[in-house]
Design a protein around this motif. Structure first.
Motif, mmCIF file in Angstrom:
data_model
loop_
_atom_site.group_PDB
_atom_site.id
_atom_site.type_symbol
_atom_site.label_atom_id
_atom_site.label_comp_id
_atom_site.label_asym_id
_atom_site.label_seq_id
_atom_site.Cartn_x
_atom_site.Cartn_y
_atom_site.Cartn_z
ATOM 1 N N ALA A 205 0.816 -1.220 0.000
ATOM 2 C CA ALA A 205 0.000 0.000 0.000
ATOM 3 C C ALA A 205 0.846 1.265 0.000
ATOM 4 O O ALA A 205 0.314 2.373 0.103
ATOM 5 C CB ALA A 205 -0.925 -0.003 1.223
ATOM 6 N N GLY A 206 2.170 1.089 -0.108
ATOM 7 C CA GLY A 206 3.054 2.239 -0.195
ATOM 8 C C GLY A 206 3.686 2.659 1.116
ATOM 9 O O GLY A 206 4.351 3.704 1.181
ATOM 10 N N GLY A 207 3.518 1.849 2.156
ATOM 11 C CA GLY A 207 4.069 2.192 3.461
ATOM 12 C C GLY A 207 5.500 1.730 3.636
ATOM 13 O O GLY A 207 5.970 0.834 2.937
ATOM 14 N N ASP A 208 6.199 2.365 4.557
ATOM 15 C CA ASP A 208 7.565 1.987 4.896
ATOM 16 C C ASP A 208 7.501 0.951 6.016
ATOM 17 O O ASP A 208 7.090 1.274 7.138
ATOM 18 C CB ASP A 208 8.331 3.219 5.361
ATOM 19 C CG ASP A 208 9.772 2.911 5.764
ATOM 20 O OD1 ASP A 208 10.165 1.730 5.716
ATOM 21 O OD2 ASP A 208 10.490 3.859 6.142
ATOM 22 N N PRO A 209 7.896 -0.305 5.758
ATOM 23 C CA PRO A 209 7.760 -1.350 6.777
ATOM 24 C C PRO A 209 8.542 -1.076 8.052
ATOM 25 O O PRO A 209 8.193 -1.588 9.118
ATOM 26 C CB PRO A 209 8.276 -2.608 6.062
ATOM 27 C CG PRO A 209 9.105 -2.107 4.933
ATOM 28 C CD PRO A 209 8.479 -0.809 4.507
ATOM 29 N N SER A 210 9.597 -0.256 7.961
ATOM 30 C CA SER A 210 10.372 0.057 9.166
ATOM 31 C C SER A 210 9.528 0.816 10.186
ATOM 32 O O SER A 210 9.847 0.828 11.377
ATOM 33 C CB SER A 210 11.616 0.866 8.812
ATOM 34 O OG SER A 210 11.269 2.151 8.328
ATOM 35 N N LEU A 211 8.443 1.432 9.727
ATOM 36 C CA LEU A 211 7.545 2.152 10.630
ATOM 37 C C LEU A 211 6.806 1.189 11.557
ATOM 38 O O LEU A 211 6.413 1.556 12.667
ATOM 39 C CB LEU A 211 6.542 2.973 9.806
ATOM 40 C CG LEU A 211 5.693 4.015 10.541
ATOM 41 C CD1 LEU A 211 6.573 5.094 11.149
ATOM 42 C CD2 LEU A 211 4.689 4.635 9.569
ATOM 43 N N LEU A 212 6.618 -0.061 11.091
ATOM 44 C CA LEU A 212 5.859 -1.034 11.869
ATOM 45 C C LEU A 212 6.703 -1.756 12.918
ATOM 46 O O LEU A 212 6.161 -2.286 13.888
ATOM 47 C CB LEU A 212 5.236 -2.084 10.938
ATOM 48 C CG LEU A 212 4.307 -1.592 9.839
ATOM 49 C CD1 LEU A 212 3.676 -2.794 9.125
ATOM 50 C CD2 LEU A 212 3.232 -0.672 10.385
ATOM 51 N N GLU A 213 8.007 -1.793 12.692
ATOM 52 C CA GLU A 213 8.855 -2.603 13.571
ATOM 53 C C GLU A 213 8.786 -2.203 15.036
ATOM 54 O O GLU A 213 8.698 -3.065 15.913
ATOM 55 C CB GLU A 213 10.297 -2.572 13.052
ATOM 56 C CG GLU A 213 10.459 -3.326 11.730
ATOM 57 C CD GLU A 213 11.818 -3.110 11.097
ATOM 58 O OE1 GLU A 213 12.671 -2.435 11.728
ATOM 59 O OE2 GLU A 213 12.030 -3.601 9.975
ATOM 60 N N PRO A 214 8.802 -0.885 15.377
ATOM 61 C CA PRO A 214 8.712 -0.532 16.796
ATOM 62 C C PRO A 214 7.323 -0.740 17.391
ATOM 63 O O PRO A 214 7.154 -0.684 18.609
ATOM 64 C CB PRO A 214 9.101 0.954 16.821
ATOM 65 C CG PRO A 214 8.806 1.449 15.454
ATOM 66 C CD PRO A 214 9.066 0.292 14.538
ATOM 67 N N VAL A 215 6.335 -1.013 16.538
ATOM 68 C CA VAL A 215 4.964 -1.247 17.006
ATOM 69 C C VAL A 215 4.700 -2.732 17.201
ATOM 70 O O VAL A 215 4.143 -3.156 18.225
ATOM 71 C CB VAL A 215 3.944 -0.662 16.004
ATOM 72 C CG1 VAL A 215 2.514 -0.974 16.432
ATOM 73 C CG2 VAL A 215 4.144 0.834 15.858
ATOM 74 N N LEU A 216 5.109 -3.539 16.230
ATOM 75 C CA LEU A 216 4.804 -4.970 16.258
ATOM 76 C C LEU A 216 5.886 -5.799 16.943
ATOM 77 O O LEU A 216 5.638 -6.954 17.298
ATOM 78 C CB LEU A 216 4.574 -5.473 14.829
ATOM 79 C CG LEU A 216 3.417 -4.808 14.085
ATOM 80 C CD1 LEU A 216 3.312 -5.347 12.657
ATOM 81 C CD2 LEU A 216 2.102 -5.003 14.814
ATOM 82 N N GLY A 217 7.062 -5.210 17.108
ATOM 83 C CA GLY A 217 8.140 -5.895 17.812
ATOM 84 C C GLY A 217 8.465 -5.191 19.116
ATOM 85 O O GLY A 217 7.685 -4.382 19.615
ATOM 86 N N VAL A 218 9.618 -5.533 19.690
ATOM 87 C CA VAL A 218 10.076 -4.880 20.913
ATOM 88 C C VAL A 218 11.471 -4.313 20.677
ATOM 89 O O VAL A 218 12.182 -4.730 19.772
ATOM 90 C CB VAL A 218 10.115 -5.857 22.110
ATOM 91 C CG1 VAL A 218 8.709 -6.304 22.471
ATOM 92 C CG2 VAL A 218 11.002 -7.068 21.818
ATOM 93 N N ARG A 219 11.844 -3.366 21.513
ATOM 94 C CA ARG A 219 13.169 -2.765 21.443
ATOM 95 C C ARG A 219 13.777 -2.742 22.842
ATOM 96 O O ARG A 219 13.059 -2.551 23.835
ATOM 97 C CB ARG A 219 13.094 -1.336 20.897
ATOM 98 C CG ARG A 219 12.692 -1.276 19.437
ATOM 99 C CD ARG A 219 12.904 0.098 18.848
ATOM 100 N NE ARG A 219 12.758 0.077 17.398
ATOM 101 C CZ ARG A 219 13.111 1.076 16.602
ATOM 102 N NH1 ARG A 219 13.629 2.189 17.132
ATOM 103 N NH2 ARG A 219 12.959 0.984 15.300
ATOM 104 N N ARG A 220 15.062 -2.913 22.881
ATOM 105 C CA ARG A 220 15.767 -2.916 24.163
ATOM 106 C C ARG A 220 15.448 -1.658 24.966
ATOM 107 O O ARG A 220 15.269 -1.694 26.188
ATOM 108 C CB ARG A 220 17.273 -3.028 23.927
ATOM 109 C CG ARG A 220 18.084 -3.151 25.207
ATOM 110 C CD ARG A 220 19.583 -3.182 24.937
ATOM 111 N NE ARG A 220 20.326 -3.258 26.184
ATOM 112 C CZ ARG A 220 20.810 -4.385 26.697
ATOM 113 N NH1 ARG A 220 20.643 -5.524 26.049
ATOM 114 N NH2 ARG A 220 21.463 -4.365 27.849
ATOM 115 N N GLN A 221 15.342 -0.523 24.285
ATOM 116 C CA GLN A 221 15.119 0.739 24.991
ATOM 117 C C GLN A 221 13.770 0.771 25.693
ATOM 118 O O GLN A 221 13.616 1.499 26.675
ATOM 119 C CB GLN A 221 15.244 1.917 24.018
ATOM 120 C CG GLN A 221 14.116 2.030 22.989
ATOM 121 C CD GLN A 221 14.500 2.914 21.831
ATOM 122 O OE1 GLN A 221 15.234 2.484 20.936
ATOM 123 N NE2 GLN A 221 14.040 4.153 21.836
#
Length: 262
Positions: A205-221
């Motif tokens: 749909a034209g979205g940048d998948p990197s935008l989803l990573e902090p939402v659907l995954g976890v981050r150490r921070q």
């Protein structure tokens, strides 16, 4: 620590298996963590039942539970612990899924670091928000009681509310901080593949998948924020359990006794 292959319940694993700094080992077969149990396939239910789970601790909102009620193994009791009740929002995870369905909305709401700011705020709330405090207090108090285990703790995706529950418990048991982070970040390996279709649709749909990573995954921070909040308010993990959750040294010792073995 040990993943359990149920295709309809991603991110399901045994919390046990880690060594503590005293040389003990967190018992396996006592506590599991997962996504919600609302979509357990009939073919997976016997495998879930084989775990012998007596108690399912559901950290979701009332709205989440209504939309996707758990399918419990026979004989298991459900304990509803709404960590986010004081947020005053019906279903934050559901809202997130609606936002990421449209790349334009996702960019507006989550771009520019806003997604990360949101999750950092949530991880502070896990330590200090009254509904979170009462939920985690009941969870850990119940885990220390007779006949409560084997137990399973989950939220919707089993990564944030469940992530803090697991991290706090492992730290109390004496597991090293690095092992706790490793366990926390394992979610990215076990959960993100289940969202492959979401990433693909968003990209198409034209979205940048990197935008989803902090939402659907976890981050150490994210977890670092909870730990910093805990230390600022209570000093140590033992202080968090005693002064934050109201679980005294005797109850903490009982948790260690039930959850670890020499």
């Amino acid at each position: 620590m040990t993943p359990i292959a149920l295709t309809s319940v991603p991110n399901l694993r045994d919390v046990g298996g880690y060594r503590t700094e005293s040389g003990a080992k967190v018992r396996t077969g006592v506590l599991y963590r997962s996504t919600d149990l609302g979509r357990v396939a009939d073919t997976d239910m016997p495998l879930l039942a084989d775990l012998g789970i007596r108690t399912v601790y559901d950290l979701r909102t009332a709205d989440e539970r209504e939309v996707a009620p758990d399918k419990l193994p026979d004989g298991a009791r459900a304990v509803a612990l709404d960590v986010l009740a004081d947020k005053g929002i019906r279903s934050i995870p559901a809202q997130m899924l609606q936002v990421i369905a449209d790349p334009m909305i996702a960019e507006r709401e989550l771009g520019g670091g806003r997604a990360i700011e949101y999750f950092e705020g949530s991880y502070r709330d896990f330590v200090s928000m009254p509904s979170a405090v009462s939920s985690y207090r009941e969870l850990f108090r119940d885990l220390a009681a007779d006949d409560s285990t084997p137990g399973l703790v989950h939220c919707t995706t089993g990564k944030d509310r469940t992530g803090w529950a697991t991290a706090a418990l492992l730290l109390l048991l004496g597991v090293s901080e690095e092992d706790v982070f490793d366990d926390y970040l394992l979610t990215n390996e076990l959960l993100l593949p289940s969202f492959a279709g979401v990433f693909e649709k968003f990209t198409d749909a034209g979205g940048d998948p990197s935008l989803l990573e902090p939402v659907l995954g976890v981050r150490r921070q994210y977890l670092e924020v909870s730990l910093a909040t805990m230390r600022t308010s209570f000093g140590t993990i033992e202080g968090y359990f005693s002064d934050g959750l109201g679980l005294d040294a005797e109850r903490q010792a009982l948790l260690r006794e039930r959850m670890t073995a020499e």
